[in-house]
Scaffold this motif. Structure first.
Motif, mmCIF file in Angstrom:
data_model
loop_
_atom_site.group_PDB
_atom_site.id
_atom_site.type_symbol
_atom_site.label_atom_id
_atom_site.label_comp_id
_atom_site.label_asym_id
_atom_site.label_seq_id
_atom_site.Cartn_x
_atom_site.Cartn_y
_atom_site.Cartn_z
ATOM 1 N N GLU A 255 0.836 -1.206 0.000
ATOM 2 C CA GLU A 255 0.000 0.000 0.000
ATOM 3 C C GLU A 255 0.871 1.255 0.000
ATOM 4 O O GLU A 255 0.616 2.207 -0.758
ATOM 5 N N GLU A 256 1.883 1.260 0.825
ATOM 6 C CA GLU A 256 2.742 2.445 0.886
ATOM 7 C C GLU A 256 3.545 2.613 -0.396
ATOM 8 O O GLU A 256 3.753 3.746 -0.861
ATOM 9 N N GLU A 259 1.288 4.260 -2.788
ATOM 10 C CA GLU A 259 1.060 5.665 -2.439
ATOM 11 C C GLU A 259 2.257 6.533 -2.830
ATOM 12 O O GLU A 259 2.092 7.660 -3.311
ATOM 13 N N ARG A 260 3.440 6.016 -2.623
ATOM 14 C CA ARG A 260 4.631 6.793 -2.966
ATOM 15 C C ARG A 260 4.758 6.945 -4.482
ATOM 16 O O ARG A 260 5.170 7.995 -4.978
ATOM 17 N N ALA A 262 2.221 7.044 -6.519
ATOM 18 C CA ALA A 262 1.165 7.998 -6.879
ATOM 19 C C ALA A 262 1.573 9.429 -6.552
ATOM 20 O O ALA A 262 1.145 10.381 -7.232
ATOM 21 N N ALA A 263 2.423 9.598 -5.549
ATOM 22 C CA ALA A 263 2.882 10.928 -5.158
ATOM 23 C C ALA A 263 4.043 11.429 -6.027
ATOM 24 O O ALA A 263 4.529 12.545 -5.831
ATOM 25 N N ARG A 345 -0.370 -4.465 -4.623
ATOM 26 C CA ARG A 345 -1.619 -4.695 -3.893
ATOM 27 C C ARG A 345 -2.415 -5.825 -4.553
ATOM 28 O O ARG A 345 -2.237 -6.108 -5.745
#
Length: 453
Positions: A255-256, A259-260, A262-263, A345
């Motif tokens: 998940e992280e 997220e990274r 996506a950032a 994921r």
């Protein structure tokens, strides 16, 4: 009797040295990960009493300040270097006693930088070695263009004069021990061999066999691209690097990692280019841990951007951390070990792309829309290239992907490593790509039209 131990830093093409005698030693141009130097001293049973720098380095973060602090050694830095920390300023001719028989003498050798200083190691008054840093290298000299463009020609002439000064003052049998030149981009040309002497350099180094005007003209015409991270190394070294932290980074889950990505952060897969091509996290970049990881990752990543590392094992991760602190990438934001299946994921799919040889490129369907992309440096392409290929050096690729025409991109370099990096960048940008994992020397034999200059 004296000893000289070499501390190799192959990922950056550099060497550091530990030299000494009965109980005492000097460390020359130490790398950021100073534990290896301390271990070398422990094996010899000596105390490091002096740490010396030949110059303020442009290609790596020095460990000199920290090594001197931890060992209580005197920290010798050329007097002309502007630094923000306390040190022992060294001027031409200064002498330091290492032990009763060993003396280190400073010899001003400007050229690689204006303040560059070589150190002559003498035993009982007889020169036995000279630590030449980025001055006299094996068969070549250090680059003169890393400090200030307006100084380049003047420093190139200084390199020629400094080489001659070394030869004039030292016996032919004196060992020449440079810091750069074993693949380092601080070298003006690729060094051949790994050992030399003043006498050997007299007959084989361009600085001796060519007059000053010819030497300077050819040196300036041969200078290649400068890695982008070099702009940060000098200031870091002049300010005084912080201590390093090589403890394992925080662990990221799937998940992280998502997220990274996506950032817009960099997620770097350290596995081999073969494994990466077979299956990887979409959007991740491939920089092989056992390739020139520090050089190419530091060159391409926007300075200061958080980096997440994905590794097969804790050992691979630790190796990469050590490589990266040497160029100022001090801590990964997070990291994960295992396999790509652990890093995505549930419900997500891995990305992949094909690898090929130049023979496959030559025998491919010419009616298929494709682009042959050469990501070698300009100096490499100048010698030979595939007719009709597009040229974008690897270090420029991310900012120039929009220039690549529509079609499947067959990307190649000289041997496959950089093509793997480029393929990962293109794949992350959504392009269809084939990584040519082959030696460029095979292109002509494969029947491709190779043009030579």
């Amino acid at each position: 009797m004296f000893f000289i131990d070499t501390v190799e830093v192959p990922g950056l093409g550099n060497r550091s040295y530990l030299a000494g005698g009965a109980g005492r030693a000097v460390a020359v141009d130490p790398p950021r990960d100073i534990d290896r130097v301390i271990e070398a001293a422990a094996r010899r049973g000596v105390r490091i009493t002096h740490v010396v720098e030949t110059h303020v380095h442009n290609d790596y973060v020095t460990g000199g300040l920290e090594l001197a602090r931890l060992t209580g050694a005197a920290y010798l830095v050329p007097a002309g270097a502007r630094v923000s920390f306390r040190r022992v300023p060294v001027a031409d001719g200064d002498r330091v006693e290492i032990d009763a028989a060993l003396v280190l003498r400073a010899l001003a050798t400007p050229g690689h930088t204006p303040h560059h200083t070589a150190y002559v190691l003498a035993e009982a008054g007889r020169p036995v070695a000279v630590f030449t840093g980025g001055s006299l290298l094996i068969g070549t000299v250090g680059r003169p263009d890393l400090v200030e463009p307006g100084l380049t020609e003047r420093l190139a002439r200084a390199q020629h004069a400094s080489a001659h000064r070394l030869a004039d003052e030292l016996p032919d049998e004196t060992a020449v021990l440079p810091t750069h030149g074993f693949g380092s981009f601080c070298s003006s040309a690729q060094a051949e061999g790994d050992a030399t002497t003043i006498g050997k350099e007299r007959i084989g180094n361009d600085a001796f066999v060519k007059d000053a005007d010819t030497f300077v003209a050819e040196l300036l015409s041969s200078l290649d691209a400068i890695p982008a991270y070099y702009a940060h190394m000098g200031p870091l070294n002049a300010h005084g690097p912080e201590s390093v932290d090589l403890t394992p980074p925080a662990v990221a889950d799937a998940e992280e990692i998502a997220e990274r990505l996506a950032a817009g952060e960099w997620v770097v897969d350290l596995r081999s280019r073969i494994a990466f091509a077979y299956g990887h996290v979409a959007g991740s970049f491939n920089f092989e841990a056992d390739g020139q990881l520090a050089t190419y990752l530091a060159w391409l990543v926007p300075w200061g951007k958080p980096v997440t590392l994905l590794a097969e094992s804790a050992e691979q991760l630790a190796y990469a951390q050590r490589e990266l602190v040497r160029v100022g990438i001090d801590r990964p934001a997070v990291a994960a070990t295992g396999s790509p299946a652990d890093w995505i994921r549930e419900g997500e799919r891995l990305r992949s792309f094909p690898r090929a040889t130049f023979t496959a490129l030559a025998s491919g369907d010419t009616d298929v829309e494709r682009v042959v992309l050469d990501v070698r440096r300009t100096s490499e392409r100048a010698h030979a290239h595939i007719a009709g290929s597009l040229h974008i050096p690897l270090h420029e690729l991310r900012s120039r992907i929009g220039e690549i025409p529509h079609g499947t991109v067959w990307v190649h370099c000289a041997g496959g490593m950089r093509a793997g990096i480029a393929a990962s960048l293109l794949d992350a940008a959504g392009r269809e790509v084939v990584a040519v994992d082959d030696a460029f020397d095979s292109a002509r034999a494969a029947g491709l039209p190779v043009m030579e200059s």
